[in-house]
Design an enzyme around this catalytic site. Structure first.
Site, PDB file in Angstrom:
ATOM      1  N   TYR A   1      32.069  34.074  31.025  1.00 44.64           N
ATOM      2  CA  TYR A   1      33.438  33.660  30.849  1.00 44.64           C
ATOM      3  C   TYR A   1      32.995  32.344  30.115  1.00 44.64           C
ATOM      4  O   TYR A   1      32.261  31.471  30.336  1.00 44.64           O
ATOM      5  CB  TYR A   1      34.108  33.097  32.221  1.00 44.64           C
ATOM      6  CG  TYR A   1      35.145  34.361  32.645  1.00 44.64           C
ATOM      7  CD1 TYR A   1      34.775  34.420  34.123  1.00 44.64           C
ATOM      8  CD2 TYR A   1      35.804  34.937  32.069  1.00 44.64           C
ATOM      9  CE1 TYR A   1      35.712  35.451  34.784  1.00 44.64           C
ATOM     10  CE2 TYR A   1      36.345  36.158  32.610  1.00 44.64           C
ATOM     11  CZ  TYR A   1      36.266  36.178  33.952  1.00 44.64           C
ATOM     12  OH  TYR A   1      37.135  37.300  34.656  1.00 44.64           O
TER      13      TYR A   1
ATOM     14  N   ASP B   1      38.847  39.642  27.529  1.00 45.31           N
ATOM     15  CA  ASP B   1      40.181  40.052  27.923  1.00 45.31           C
ATOM     16  C   ASP B   1      40.869  39.119  29.073  1.00 45.31           C
ATOM     17  O   ASP B   1      42.015  39.452  29.769  1.00 45.31           O
ATOM     18  CB  ASP B   1      40.345  41.451  28.779  1.00 45.31           C
ATOM     19  CG  ASP B   1      39.427  41.562  29.804  1.00 45.31           C
ATOM     20  OD1 ASP B   1      38.983  42.596  30.498  1.00 45.31           O
ATOM     21  OD2 ASP B   1      38.935  40.481  30.282  1.00 45.31           O
TER      22      ASP B   1
ATOM     23  N   HIS C   1      39.726  45.189  32.783  1.00 43.33           N
ATOM     24  CA  HIS C   1      39.333  44.164  33.862  1.00 43.33           C
ATOM     25  C   HIS C   1      40.051  44.848  34.929  1.00 43.33           C
ATOM     26  O   HIS C   1      40.127  44.273  36.157  1.00 43.33           O
ATOM     27  CB  HIS C   1      40.136  43.019  33.516  1.00 43.33           C
ATOM     28  CG  HIS C   1      39.347  41.703  33.951  1.00 43.33           C
ATOM     29  ND1 HIS C   1      38.689  41.017  32.921  1.00 43.33           N
ATOM     30  CD2 HIS C   1      39.341  41.004  35.064  1.00 43.33           C
ATOM     31  CE1 HIS C   1      38.322  39.826  33.751  1.00 43.33           C
ATOM     32  NE2 HIS C   1      38.510  39.888  35.208  1.00 43.33           N
TER      33      HIS C   1
HETATM   34  C1  LIG Z   1      37.479  43.960  41.385  1.00 41.74           C
HETATM   35  C2  LIG Z   1      37.264  42.747  40.470  1.00 41.74           C
HETATM   36  C3  LIG Z   1      36.911  42.922  39.256  1.00 41.74           C
HETATM   37  C4  LIG Z   1      36.382  41.611  38.258  1.00 41.74           C
HETATM   38  C5  LIG Z   1      36.531  40.489  38.804  1.00 41.74           C
HETATM   39  C6  LIG Z   1      36.745  40.421  40.290  1.00 41.74           C
HETATM   40  C7  LIG Z   1      37.150  41.496  41.254  1.00 41.74           C
HETATM   41  C8  LIG Z   1      37.458  41.347  42.560  1.00 41.74           C
HETATM   42  N1  LIG Z   1      36.243  39.356  38.118  1.00 41.74           N
HETATM   43  S1  LIG Z   1      37.665  38.411  38.094  1.00 41.74           S
HETATM   44  O1  LIG Z   1      37.379  37.522  39.454  1.00 41.74           O
HETATM   45  O2  LIG Z   1      37.256  37.455  36.981  1.00 41.74           O
HETATM   46  O3  LIG Z   1      38.628  39.006  37.952  1.00 41.74           O
HETATM   47  C9  LIG Z   1      35.590  39.790  37.038  1.00 41.74           C
HETATM   48  C10 LIG Z   1      34.907  38.642  36.562  1.00 41.74           C
HETATM   49  O4  LIG Z   1      34.410  37.515  37.069  1.00 41.74           O
HETATM   50  N2  LIG Z   1      34.322  38.812  35.080  1.00 41.74           N
HETATM   51  C11 LIG Z   1      34.503  40.112  34.466  1.00 41.74           C
HETATM   52  O5  LIG Z   1      34.291  39.972  33.254  1.00 41.74           O
HETATM   53  N3  LIG Z   1      35.156  40.946  35.154  1.00 41.74           N
HETATM   54  C12 LIG Z   1      35.812  40.887  36.434  1.00 41.74           C
HETATM   55  N4  LIG Z   1      36.338  41.756  36.974  1.00 41.74           N
HETATM   56  C13 LIG Z   1      36.554  43.111  36.165  1.00 41.74           C
HETATM   57  C14 LIG Z   1      35.302  44.023  36.551  1.00 41.74           C
HETATM   58  O6  LIG Z   1      34.153  43.733  35.690  1.00 41.74           O
HETATM   59  C15 LIG Z   1      35.659  45.350  35.884  1.00 41.74           C
HETATM   60  O7  LIG Z   1      36.063  45.474  34.661  1.00 41.74           O
HETATM   61  C16 LIG Z   1      36.741  46.439  36.914  1.00 41.74           C
HETATM   62  O8  LIG Z   1      36.174  45.997  38.258  1.00 41.74           O
HETATM   63  C17 LIG Z   1      36.510  47.751  36.714  1.00 41.74           C
HETATM   64  O9  LIG Z   1      37.396  48.426  37.646  1.00 41.74           O
HETATM   65  P1  LIG Z   1      37.193  49.050  38.925  1.00 41.74           P
HETATM   66  O10 LIG Z   1      37.371  47.750  40.068  1.00 41.74           O
HETATM   67  O11 LIG Z   1      38.137  49.933  39.264  1.00 41.74           O
HETATM   68  O12 LIG Z   1      35.957  49.810  39.025  1.00 41.74           O
END
Ligand SMILES: Cc1cc2c(cc1C)[n+](S(=O)(=O)[O-])c1c(=O)[nH]c(=O)nc-1n2C[C@H](O)[C@H](O)[C@H](O)COP(=O)(O)O
Length: 491
Positions: A237, A265, A354
């Site tokens: 990020y 995104d 995401h």
């Molecule tokens: C489930 C989950 C996803 C997050 C995620 C945290 C969680 C609990 N976080 S978030 O706190 O910012 O939203 C990240 C993150 O740190 N950085 C990122 O690039 N994607 C983040 N993602 C998105 C992740 O990299 C995938 O795009 C997404 O999880 C794919 O979908 P599935 O969970 O259905 O496999």
């Protein structure tokens, strides 16, 4: 230095003088209060007290060493003199622990959905809220998985499939499978050891791990947990303070990360209501903008105010000037931006929304992939960039459909989090093994020996672009009072 007494700490319990205890040490955070990304109130809630339990899942262990001036480190506390918060009997917690005690054996988990079912019943509400939540009505999250069900196979028969090889390469690194552990924040919400659990399981199965910026473990802990030739990528990020970003990127390269995934995104984290409902933090002041923001937006908002919404294509050359790592743009959602990534000299993109946690009604990664590849082939660009996708992948058939459509690899998020939360490292290892077994079986049934043989002729994608049924709009359905019978209709 004699240990401080609990009563001494307790005297510094407001914004004028705020001391807290973390892991048996006292810290004067008075001057830090206005800088805390999660707002002041969540710290003031623990002013004069031990906040280790609340601190642990959100902050890597080196946070205070990295961000709090040494002069504010007050030294050890005699924890025997600290008045422990009397935790009144929490019936909800007692019921949850009962469900943990009665959860199925790991050997009774036969697919990735089983882990979600167990995690939902056994995880703490805050942790489940954060992992499972998605934006608004969570329709994109459900579409991510549903879209795969609009693609059918056209298998070949009478092919000698005695030997099947599911290994591949991604960004020049060997991988035993065409899927990887994608970046998901706050691993310690699911397991006290956090992301290093995923690292150890990934090593066991030869699966590449993407290290999240917002990990609960420190970056060094996750790198130190790497074994042998294990491959790790960094998910970034981008911080408004580019000096911090440069330090993170160059240190990651120094520590042996093999690729940089820049998440694009999330100029602002999405509105994830389950996470908000679990009231991760008290309302506080968003110190970055100095305005009052409602920090009861859950964990997401509390930990993301540093992200730079001004990031744009013009920043890519700067990244190329500070690192030799391949640069992959994570969160691309239309073919026009894939072409921009090629023109910018990026080595890859992740077609992703995401996990449905950002823009509601963004399309699924698999549908964007099906839009992208024919255009890249038409322009002769298909070999200029590696295409990854993620979102909603729960079966090996999902992985195979993505590879057939031209993806180099597939990111998997929640399933590995749920497996970890429900069963720790053995859970993640079983989840990876189940996927590998499914991969091998389905390759055989498709009539293919190697990943390279997978191609779009093995698929029928005619239905993919027709959204005949949008995933159920659960909230609306559960609250809107449909006038069931004519008699009930207003005259
Ligand atoms: C489930 C989950 C996803 C997050 C995620 C945290 C969680 C609990 N976080 S978030 O706190 O910012 O939203 C990240 C993150 O740190 N950085 C990122 O690039 N994607 C983040 N993602 C998105 C992740 O990299 C995938 O795009 C997404 O999880 C794919 O979908 P599935 O969970 O259905 O496999």
């Amino acid at each position: 230095m004699a240990a401080l007494k609990g009563s001494e700490i307790a005297e510094h319990n407001d914004a004028k003088s705020c001391w807290v205890i973390v892991h048996g040490k006292a810290y004067d955070v008075t001057e830090f209060l206005p800088e805390h990304p999660g707002g002041q109130k969540i710290i003031l809630k623990y002013a004069g007290k031990d906040c280790t339990e609340e601190f642990e899942p959100i902050h890597p262990p080196d946070t205070l060493d990295k961000f709090l001036d040494k002069s504010k480190h007050l030294g050890p506390v005699d924890m025997g003199t600290v008045e422990q918060e009397v935790k009144e009997e929490d019936p909800e917690e007692a019921e949850r622990l009962e469900r943990v005690a009665q959860k199925p054996l790991l050997s009774q988990c036969y697919n990735l959905h089983d882990f979600e079912a167990v995690a939902r019943r056994t995880m703490k509400k805050t942790a489940w809220g954060y992992y499972s939540s998605a934006a608004d009505d969570e329709i994109t999250m459900r579409e991510n998985h549903n879209a795969y069900q609009r693609i059918w196979f056209r298998p070949r028969v009478l092919v000698d499939v005695e030997n099947v090889d599911i290994s591949t390469t991604m960004l020049g690194s060997k991988s035993s499978v065409p899927f990887y552990v994608t970046a998901t924040a706050l691993g310690k919400l699911g397991d006290p050891e956090g992301e290093v659990v995923l690292t150890r399981a990934a090593h066991k199965h030869g699966v590449i791990q993407m290290i999240p910026t917002l990990a609960s473990c420190s970056f060094d802990e996750i790198c130190d947990a790497r074994q042998g030739e294990q491959i790790q990528w960094l998910q970034l990020y981008v911080n408004k303070d580019r000096k911090i970003t440069q330090r993170i990127v160059q240190y990651a390269e120094e520590r042996g990360c093999k690729a940089l995934f820049i998440t694009v995104d999330a100029p602002q984290l999405g509105r994830r209501e389950k996470d908000m409902r679990s009231k991760f933090t008290d309302p506080g002041t968003n110190v970055q903008e100095g305005q009052e923001t409602d920090n009861s937006q859950g964990a997401a908002r509390a930990i993301s105010s540093f992200i730079d919404p001004s990031l744009s294509w013009k920043d890519i050359p700067w990244f190329q000037s500070i690192t030799k790592m391949p640069i992959i743009i994570k969160g691309v959602q239309r073919v026009e931006d894939v072409i921009k990534a090629v023109e910018a000299g990026c080595q890859g993109v992740v077609l992703s929304n995401h996990g449905g946690r950002q823009l509601e009604f963004a399309r699924s990664g698999i549908e964007i992939l099906a839009e992208t590849m024919p255009v890249l082939r038409e322009l002769g660009l298909q070999d200029k960039i590696e295409i990854y996708i993620d979102g909603g992948v729960r079966r090996a058939t999902d992985v195979l459909k993505a590879i057939c459509l031209g993806a180099k690899g597939v990111g998997i998020g929640r399933p590995f989090l749920y497996a970890m939360s429900a069963y720790g490292q053995p859970g993640v290892e079983r989840a990876m093994q189940l996927l590998k077994d499914e991969m091998e079986m389905n390759m055989r049934l498709l009539g293919c020996n190697k990943i390279e043989e997978l191609n779009s002729s093995l698929l029928d994608t005619r239905a993919l672009f027709t959204h005949t049924s949008t995933p159920p709009d659960q909230l609306f359905g559960s609250v809107y009072e449909p006038l069931a019978t004519p008699a009930q209709r207003p005259k």
